[in-house]
Design an enzyme around this catalytic site. Sequence first.
Site, mmCIF file in Angstrom:
data_model
loop_
_atom_site.group_PDB
_atom_site.id
_atom_site.type_symbol
_atom_site.label_atom_id
_atom_site.label_comp_id
_atom_site.label_asym_id
_atom_site.label_seq_id
_atom_site.Cartn_x
_atom_site.Cartn_y
_atom_site.Cartn_z
ATOM 1 N N LYS A 75 1.203 -1.120 -0.172
ATOM 2 C CA LYS A 75 -0.224 0.179 0.012
ATOM 3 C C LYS A 75 0.512 1.218 -0.104
ATOM 4 C CE LYS A 75 -4.096 -2.154 2.338
ATOM 5 N NZ LYS A 75 -5.037 -1.606 3.082
ATOM 6 N N GLY A 138 -1.376 1.188 13.956
ATOM 7 C CA GLY A 138 -0.567 0.339 12.207
ATOM 8 C C GLY A 138 -1.686 1.065 11.525
ATOM 9 N N ASN A 160 -1.694 2.113 22.102
ATOM 10 C CA ASN A 160 -1.343 1.103 21.643
ATOM 11 C C ASN A 160 0.426 0.599 22.483
ATOM 12 O OD1 ASN A 160 -0.478 -0.121 19.225
ATOM 13 N ND2 ASN A 160 1.426 0.789 19.258
ATOM 14 N N GLY A 164 5.224 4.855 21.119
ATOM 15 C CA GLY A 164 5.971 6.196 20.189
ATOM 16 C C GLY A 164 4.962 5.986 18.774
ATOM 17 N N ARG A 165 4.216 4.728 19.085
ATOM 18 C CA ARG A 165 3.737 5.123 17.846
ATOM 19 C C ARG A 165 2.029 5.427 17.404
ATOM 20 N NH1 ARG A 165 4.386 0.540 14.330
ATOM 21 N NH2 ARG A 165 3.017 0.628 12.719
ATOM 22 N N VAL A 225 -11.963 -4.526 12.969
ATOM 23 C CA VAL A 225 -11.715 -4.559 11.425
ATOM 24 C C VAL A 225 -11.358 -5.751 11.233
ATOM 25 C CG1 VAL A 225 -10.775 -2.274 11.726
ATOM 26 C CG2 VAL A 225 -9.063 -4.023 12.157
ATOM 27 N N GLN A 255 -14.846 -1.387 0.956
ATOM 28 C CA GLN A 255 -13.869 -0.198 0.572
ATOM 29 C C GLN A 255 -14.198 -0.755 -0.703
ATOM 30 O OE1 GLN A 255 -11.113 -2.212 -0.393
ATOM 31 N NE2 GLN A 255 -11.884 -4.513 -0.205
#
Length: 286
Positions: A75, A138, A160, A164-165, A225, A255
């Site tokens: 992606k 993510g 998370n 940091g993410r 998801v 989608q």
Amino acid sequence: MVDSRETLTIKAFVTGYPIKHSRSPLIHRYWLEAFGIGGSYDAIAVAPEMFEHFMTDLKSGKSTFVGGNVTIPHKESAYRLADKPDDVAQELGAANTLWLEDGQLHATNTDGYGFLSNLDARCPGWDKTDRAVVLGAGGASRSVIQALCNRDIGEINVVNRTIGRAKELRSRFGVRVFAHPLEALPEVLAGAGLFVNTTSLGMDGAEAPQIDFSALLSSAIVTDVVYVPLNTPILKAAQSHGFTTVDGLGMLLYQAKPGFEKWFGEAPDVNEELRAIIIADMDKHA
């Protein structure tokens, strides 16, 4: 209705690595048959080191495809290599839908559209809440957070394992987004009206942590998801507390709509027959 004689050569694809278990061909072939369009939609495995070559052939017309879908792990590369990524793809830094137009390769990302459309269809009015909790930071969480921002959800709390993410997502999407470590989840859940799992926890029978959802608003909705299994451990935990849940299959189905319309010129419907076909295939390969 598109004349099938005009669409005999229209070819689209989904590519990833691996790709053999993709259910996108089932979705698009169902729509092709429903409209009587003589096009094709095929799954193509492209290794990461070959993806740039694949994109070059697509741009030049050598591959004869008019466009297609892109999934993991391509992606971000699809966004980078496209000629004209739209605003959605640029904000995410990732694309999942490509199409050729006026000699240029256009790109967008329809994951957020699929996420919102699924909630709108299965639980109308879900967006009246002002506080959401997103588990995970993510690629999937980017699309979900972007969609929630576009729907004007006032406070989006990203939880998370690696904070940091989560902080990176706050930097990307702005002041509505708040970053939290995993141990803060019980506190963050208090008073929230929407919980979204964007991680792979519970996928394909994998274990998932037991989450105590009791602090959510009584009207809260919990969605995931992940759609294999359809009723994930996280959804089951929410159901045990009496909360409304929305599975992730609709996100996959919705989608796919914008790409089909770009390539084949018809706006398809997501209906219960299509949903049943995909569920039957999931059960077959369980």
